[in-house]
Design a protein around this motif. Structure first.
Motif, PDB file in Angstrom:
ATOM      1  N   ALA A  23     -16.984   1.496  10.439  1.00 33.36           N
ATOM      2  CA  ALA A  23     -17.358   1.897   9.094  1.00 33.36           C
ATOM      3  C   ALA A  23     -16.404   1.356   8.051  1.00 33.36           C
ATOM      4  O   ALA A  23     -16.656   1.458   6.860  1.00 33.36           O
ATOM      5  CB  ALA A  23     -17.414   3.418   9.017  1.00 33.36           C
ATOM      6  N   GLN A  24     -15.248   0.803   8.471  1.00 31.99           N
ATOM      7  CA  GLN A  24     -14.305   0.210   7.527  1.00 31.99           C
ATOM      8  C   GLN A  24     -14.714  -1.190   7.095  1.00 31.99           C
ATOM      9  O   GLN A  24     -13.995  -1.828   6.330  1.00 31.99           O
ATOM     10  CB  GLN A  24     -12.897   0.155   8.150  1.00 31.99           C
ATOM     11  N   THR A 133     -21.664   1.928   9.933  1.00 31.30           N
ATOM     12  CA  THR A 133     -21.755   0.590   9.358  1.00 31.30           C
ATOM     13  C   THR A 133     -22.902  -0.143  10.040  1.00 31.30           C
ATOM     14  O   THR A 133     -23.012  -0.117  11.265  1.00 31.30           O
ATOM     15  CB  THR A 133     -20.456  -0.202   9.557  1.00 31.30           C
ATOM     16  N   THR A 134     -23.745  -0.780   9.256  1.00 30.46           N
ATOM     17  CA  THR A 134     -24.863  -1.547   9.786  1.00 30.46           C
ATOM     18  C   THR A 134     -24.675  -3.018   9.444  1.00 30.46           C
ATOM     19  O   THR A 134     -24.483  -3.372   8.281  1.00 30.46           O
ATOM     20  CB  THR A 134     -26.197  -1.058   9.210  1.00 30.46           C
ATOM     21  N   VAL A 135     -24.707  -3.864  10.462  1.00 28.52           N
ATOM     22  CA  VAL A 135     -24.576  -5.310  10.294  1.00 28.52           C
ATOM     23  C   VAL A 135     -25.907  -5.945  10.663  1.00 28.52           C
ATOM     24  O   VAL A 135     -26.441  -5.702  11.744  1.00 28.52           O
ATOM     25  CB  VAL A 135     -23.462  -5.877  11.191  1.00 28.52           C
ATOM     26  N   ILE A 148     -31.468  -8.746  13.670  1.00 22.78           N
ATOM     27  CA  ILE A 148     -30.928  -7.646  14.454  1.00 22.78           C
ATOM     28  C   ILE A 148     -30.063  -6.781  13.560  1.00 22.78           C
ATOM     29  O   ILE A 148     -29.214  -7.296  12.834  1.00 22.78           O
ATOM     30  CB  ILE A 148     -30.097  -8.175  15.634  1.00 22.78           C
ATOM     31  N   GLN A 149     -30.285  -5.465  13.573  1.00 22.00           N
ATOM     32  CA  GLN A 149     -29.443  -4.526  12.859  1.00 22.00           C
ATOM     33  C   GLN A 149     -28.590  -3.767  13.875  1.00 22.00           C
ATOM     34  O   GLN A 149     -29.134  -3.116  14.783  1.00 22.00           O
ATOM     35  CB  GLN A 149     -30.294  -3.533  12.063  1.00 22.00           C
ATOM     36  N   LEU A 150     -27.278  -3.852  13.724  1.00 17.96           N
ATOM     37  CA  LEU A 150     -26.337  -3.206  14.630  1.00 17.96           C
ATOM     38  C   LEU A 150     -25.694  -2.030  13.911  1.00 17.96           C
ATOM     39  O   LEU A 150     -25.156  -2.192  12.815  1.00 17.96           O
ATOM     40  CB  LEU A 150     -25.257  -4.191  15.071  1.00 17.96           C
ATOM     41  N   VAL A 151     -25.741  -0.835  14.502  1.00 20.35           N
ATOM     42  CA  VAL A 151     -25.249   0.387  13.861  1.00 20.35           C
ATOM     43  C   VAL A 151     -24.020   0.899  14.611  1.00 20.35           C
ATOM     44  O   VAL A 151     -24.077   1.133  15.825  1.00 20.35           O
ATOM     45  CB  VAL A 151     -26.334   1.479  13.836  1.00 20.35           C
ATOM     46  N   PHE A 152     -22.916   1.092  13.892  1.00 19.09           N
ATOM     47  CA  PHE A 152     -21.644   1.484  14.488  1.00 19.09           C
ATOM     48  C   PHE A 152     -21.071   2.729  13.818  1.00 19.09           C
ATOM     49  O   PHE A 152     -21.292   2.963  12.633  1.00 19.09           O
ATOM     50  CB  PHE A 152     -20.604   0.368  14.333  1.00 19.09           C
ATOM     51  N   THR A 153     -20.297   3.518  14.588  1.00 15.71           N
ATOM     52  CA  THR A 153     -19.486   4.590  14.034  1.00 15.71           C
ATOM     53  C   THR A 153     -18.024   4.273  14.339  1.00 15.71           C
ATOM     54  O   THR A 153     -17.719   3.399  15.156  1.00 15.71           O
ATOM     55  CB  THR A 153     -19.848   5.958  14.646  1.00 15.71           C
TER      56      THR A 153
END
Length: 201
Positions: A23-24, A133-135, A148-153
């Protein structure tokens, strides 16, 4: 079906390798550095298909250039990337695997020796809501393949899910579980010729 498997495989490969994003909003250079330092990963996945069905399985990755997806029953499909090719083994077929050049799939971008996400148009968006954070990424030479959407915490940094959108707008969601990086992964898992021989016996 084969088109669906290829798009899902691409999403899995990208998502596994991009696990350092948080998320940073790390820079693309930092993410590329992480990808280039990643050697091996293995774990489980749960896949929500476009038709509303659910699939599960195990994934193995060994950079550069090698990846494997074992789909659990009742699917039992096997996908192997190795030796410059991507092979799909259909348990319902008596013929050999269908093969595609690995460098003509988005997986080729992530499994290459040197990953550079700062290359023009590879990453089309980075967004954070303070929690995730979505890339969004695509093949810069073939944007028609979809994205492609990558979702991270963060804290700890974890990949939670990814969504692949294919060339006609269909979406497949995948959630990772129990991923382990840096462990020993046997080379034979990525040997397309050996797997083909085993299945012909």
């Amino acid at each position: 079906m084969k088109k669906h498997i290829l798009s899902t495989v691409a999403a899995l490969g990208l998502a596994i390798c991009a696990g350092a994003v948080s998320a940073q909003e790390l820079s693309l250079g930092q993410i590329s550095q992480y990808l280039n330092s990643l050697q091996t990963a293995q774990g489980g996945f749960t896949q929500f298909n476009q038709d509303g069905t659910l699939s599960t399985g195990t994934i193995y990755i060994k950079r550069p250039g090698r990846i494997r997806f074992d789909y659990a029953a009742p699917d039992n499909t096997l996908v192997i990337g190795g030796g410059g090719s991507l092979a799909i083994f259909d348990p319902r077929s008596n013929a050999g695997p269908e093969r595609y050049p690995l460098n003509q799939t988005p997986l080729g971008l992530i499994l290459r020796d040197n990953v550079n996400l700062e290359q023009a148009d590879m990453v089309t968006g980075v967004a954070s809501d303070g929690t995730t954070t979505t890339v969004t990424a695509q093949d810069p030479d073939h944007p028609e393949y979809g994205n492609i959407q990558l979702v991270f915490t963060a804290d700890p940094i974890e990949l939670r899910q990814w969504i692949v959108t294919d060339d006609v707008g269909g979406q497949t969601t995948v959630i990772m579980n129990d991923m382990v990086t840096g462990g020993r992964v046997r080379d034979i898992l990525f040997n397309i010729q050996a797997e083909t021989r085993n299945r012909s016996n």
